[in-house]
Motif scaffolding. Structure first.
Motif, short mmCIF file in Angstrom:
data_model
loop_
_atom_site.label_atom_id
_atom_site.label_comp_id
_atom_site.label_asym_id
_atom_site.label_seq_id
_atom_site.Cartn_x
_atom_site.Cartn_y
_atom_site.Cartn_z
N MET A 118 0.87 -1.16 0.00
CA MET A 118 0.00 0.00 0.00
C MET A 118 0.91 1.22 0.00
SD MET A 118 -3.18 1.00 2.52
CE MET A 118 -4.15 -0.42 2.04
N SER A 119 0.95 1.91 -1.11
CA SER A 119 1.94 2.97 -1.32
C SER A 119 1.29 4.34 -1.30
CB SER A 119 2.67 2.75 -2.65
OG SER A 119 3.55 3.82 -2.91
N SER A 120 1.90 5.25 -0.55
CA SER A 120 1.44 6.64 -0.53
C SER A 120 2.48 7.50 -1.23
CB SER A 120 1.27 7.13 0.92
OG SER A 120 1.09 8.54 0.94
N PRO A 121 2.25 7.86 -2.49
CA PRO A 121 3.21 8.71 -3.20
C PRO A 121 3.41 10.04 -2.50
CG PRO A 121 1.57 7.81 -4.71
CD PRO A 121 1.10 7.50 -3.33
N GLU A 122 2.35 10.57 -1.89
CA GLU A 122 2.47 11.86 -1.21
C GLU A 122 3.47 11.80 -0.06
OE1 GLU A 122 -1.09 11.78 -3.61
OE2 GLU A 122 -0.38 10.41 -2.06
N ARG A 123 3.50 10.68 0.65
CA ARG A 123 4.45 10.55 1.76
C ARG A 123 5.88 10.50 1.24
NH1 ARG A 123 3.44 8.96 6.87
NH2 ARG A 123 1.38 8.17 6.33
N SER A 124 6.11 9.76 0.17
CA SER A 124 7.46 9.67 -0.39
C SER A 124 7.93 11.02 -0.92
CB SER A 124 7.49 8.63 -1.53
OG SER A 124 7.12 7.37 -1.07
N VAL A 125 7.03 11.73 -1.61
CA VAL A 125 7.42 13.00 -2.21
C VAL A 125 7.64 14.06 -1.14
CG1 VAL A 125 6.58 14.89 -3.66
CG2 VAL A 125 6.42 12.55 -4.45
N SER A 126 6.91 14.01 -0.05
CA SER A 126 7.14 14.98 1.03
C SER A 126 8.55 14.83 1.59
CB SER A 126 6.11 14.82 2.14
OG SER A 126 6.27 13.60 2.83
N ARG A 127 9.05 13.60 1.69
CA ARG A 127 10.44 13.39 2.13
C ARG A 127 11.41 13.99 1.12
NH1 ARG A 127 8.65 8.00 3.38
NH2 ARG A 127 9.78 7.22 1.57
N THR A 144 16.48 21.16 2.35
CA THR A 144 17.64 21.07 3.26
C THR A 144 18.95 21.26 2.51
OG1 THR A 144 16.39 19.56 4.69
CG2 THR A 144 18.78 19.64 4.98
N VAL A 145 19.08 20.58 1.37
CA VAL A 145 20.29 20.70 0.54
C VAL A 145 19.95 21.67 -0.58
CG1 VAL A 145 22.08 19.44 -0.70
CG2 VAL A 145 20.80 18.30 1.12
N SER A 146 20.15 22.94 -0.32
CA SER A 146 19.59 23.97 -1.19
C SER A 146 20.19 23.97 -2.59
CB SER A 146 19.77 25.35 -0.55
OG SER A 146 21.15 25.64 -0.34
N SER A 147 21.42 23.51 -2.77
CA SER A 147 22.05 23.53 -4.09
C SER A 147 21.62 22.38 -4.98
CB SER A 147 23.58 23.50 -3.95
OG SER A 147 24.03 24.60 -3.20
N ALA A 148 21.01 21.35 -4.40
CA ALA A 148 20.58 20.18 -5.17
C ALA A 148 19.29 20.49 -5.91
CB ALA A 148 20.39 18.98 -4.26
N VAL A 149 19.23 20.12 -7.18
CA VAL A 149 18.01 20.35 -7.96
C VAL A 149 17.18 19.07 -8.08
CG1 VAL A 149 19.01 22.25 -9.25
CG2 VAL A 149 19.21 19.94 -10.16
N GLU A 150 17.77 17.93 -7.75
CA GLU A 150 17.06 16.65 -7.72
C GLU A 150 17.59 15.84 -6.55
OE1 GLU A 150 14.62 15.76 -9.71
OE2 GLU A 150 14.80 17.29 -11.26
N THR A 151 16.73 15.08 -5.90
CA THR A 151 17.16 14.17 -4.85
C THR A 151 16.33 12.89 -4.90
OG1 THR A 151 15.62 14.92 -3.13
CG2 THR A 151 17.73 16.10 -3.31
N ALA A 152 16.89 11.80 -4.36
CA ALA A 152 16.15 10.55 -4.18
C ALA A 152 16.84 9.78 -3.08
CB ALA A 152 16.11 9.73 -5.46
N GLU A 153 16.05 9.12 -2.24
CA GLU A 153 16.60 8.34 -1.14
C GLU A 153 17.12 7.00 -1.64
OE1 GLU A 153 13.75 7.85 1.96
OE2 GLU A 153 14.32 9.72 2.95
N LEU A 154 18.19 6.53 -1.01
CA LEU A 154 18.73 5.20 -1.27
C LEU A 154 18.94 4.48 0.05
CD1 LEU A 154 21.50 6.06 -3.91
CD2 LEU A 154 19.20 5.19 -4.36
#
Length: 479
Positions: free
Chosen positions: A146-155, A162-172
């Motif tokens: 059961m996946s909540s895209p909104e929860r993932s995108v909020s992270r 937080t990392v102001s210079s980054a234009v893209e991020t993804a968790e690993l």
């Protein structure tokens, strides 16, 4: 980050060659032909899977009929008679049912019925965050994911702030590490350096560049590639190392967040505000929404957020509240067009970083043409989950689809008997377009180098071009 709408079309032949037998291909029912459902159906049918799409809206159903090689069923996907027409009956041979409409009740009921009919895997989208606050809901209903895209995108949004210079991020690796896209600025010391030289120049930085975008095109780099001004470098590192990495790319570190504006008080806007309150004690948070009832409710549920009932495009309101001193502006209304426009306006009024929530894939390609710093797509998180379970039904691998590069990431444990076990990276002779980005061994997470030897049970993160990922899977021995 993968050009989700394009990358799978070019992959069909490679996957057919890799898997060989039609035994791999599955019967899949997709409930909902919105942005996510349509493009997942397109990708999976291209790979040769037997796809049936259930859609209640006639315009969407007609689009699927005209453009995709799938079976289309008109109707409400939560009704037993409609599911029966799609082949979901007791003792059926359906391998996976994906319910990804915008209505949680339809998704949950479709999965509940499918599981009891014998469908092997059921995946449900959940827009209501309460459904994913605890695993109990999914487990009790027999829903595998059961996946909540909104929860993932909020992270993701919090990380971008937080990392102001980054234009893209993804968790690993469940948040222990991440991928950050940094541009190489004018006169940067990185320009003109090869990847090999970077490790020598910056031995204190534990990171690896896994993808480079240059002049609208991109590639998975190797040691001899020379970086240039204007390159957008997607770089993998542990989260405790990202500040060093940012300093290498920009010559400065992110300053602490002091003021953040959020326009839109829906589920995503609320979740971003809630996370900011939880993670930052001293951030001044302003949330703007035009709906009075929604504002009154949100104000009682948030502790330190100033909730304002008004128009997010009201320049006077934004200036009165200090938009020119904002470290971040998040536009999270239900309208993609409004989010993009509000992001442009906020940037013009002085917000340091603007982040727009965009659900339509077409708009994601406009990032080079508009003055919004970052765009995030809630649909992409759900698409990654779906494709992971299709590609790796045993759960052996976690596939990430990155929506702005033609490449993929795979997290997988090195299985017993893998031909790579006991070899160093240098001995593997990996082809161009494939690299190992991270290894987790016990509690240790590190970026591997040439003499790193892989062990059975290591959790490895592989980054590869879309064409090379099947070969990476084969080399690992993941099933």
């Amino acid at each position: 980050m993968v050009a989700f709408l394009q990358s799978f079309d070019s992959m069909a032949w490679e996957y057919s060659e890799y898997f060989g037998s039609r035994d791999y291909f599955m019967r899949i029912v997709i409930v909902g032909a919105g942005e996510v459902g349509y493009h997942v159906a397109k990708s999976l049918s291209t790979e040769g899977h037997d796809i049936t799409v259930i859609e209640e809206d006639e315009e969407r159903a007609l689009k699927v009929d005209n453009e995709l090689d799938v079976i289309t069923i008109r109707g409400n996907g939560s009704r037993p008679s409609v599911l029966e027409e799609a082949g979901v009956v007791a003792g059926c041979s359906v391998d996976i049912l994906v319910a990804c409409t915008n209505r949680d009740e339809v998704n949950i009921m479709a999965c509940w019925i499918a599981k009891r009919a014998g469908v092997k895997r059921v995946i449900s989208r959940a827009r209501g965050l309460e459904y994913t606050d605890s695993p109990t809901w999914a487990r009790d209903l027999g829903i595998d994911v059961m996946s909540s895209p909104e929860r993932s995108v909020s992270r993701q949004i919090i990380e971008l702030l937080t990392v102001s210079s980054a234009v893209e991020t993804a968790e690993l690796l469940e948040g222990v590490a991440g991928i950050y896209a940094f541009p190489i600025a004018l006169k940067s010391p990185l320009a003109g350096a090869s990847l090999k030289q970077l490790r020598v120049r910056y031995p204190h930085v534990t990171a690896i560049i896994v993808y480079v975008k240059r002049n609208g095109k991109g590639f998975v780099p190797y040691g001899d590639n020379i970086l240039q001004e204007g390159d957008l470098c997607f770089t993998v590192t542990r989260k405790d190392q990202v500040w060093k990495l940012e300093e290498v790319f920009t010559g400065k570190k992110s300053t602490p967040l002091r003021r953040v504006f959020i326009i839109g008080g829906g589920k995503l806007g609320f979740q971003v505000a809630h996370r900011l309150e939880s993670q930052y004690r001293n951030v001044d948070i302003h949330l703007v929404d035009h709906n009075k009832e929604k504002c009154e409710r949100i104000a009682t549920e948030l502790q330190r957020t100033l909730v304002l009932c008004g128009d997010g495009a009201d320049e006077t309101l934004l200036r009165q509240e200090g938009i020119e001193e904002a470290d971040g502006l998040v536009t999270a209304t239900e309208s993609d067009e409004a989010n993009i426009l509000l992001g442009v306006v906020g940037k013009a009024l002085g917000a340091k970083k603007t982040i727009a929530v965009v659900r339509k894939q077409m708009y994601m390609r406009l990032d080079n043409y508009i003055s919004v710093d970052s765009m995030v797509n809630p649909n992409q998180a759900l698409a990654s989950v779906i494709m992971s379970y299709v590609r790796y039904p045993s759960g052996a691998g976690t596939l990430s689809l990155l929506d702005k590069v033609d490449a993929e990431m795979l997290e997988a444990h090195l299985p017993a008997g893998s031909s790579l076990s006991g070899l160093s990276l240098a001995e593997m002779n990996l082809p161009k377009g494939m690299l190992f980005a991270l290894v987790r061994r016990g509690k240790e997470v590190f970026v591997p180098i040439g003499d790193t030897i892989l062990h059975e049970g290591d959790l490895v993160t592989i980054f590869a071009s879309s064409e090379m990922m099947p070969l990476a899977v084969e080399k690992l021995g993941v099933k």
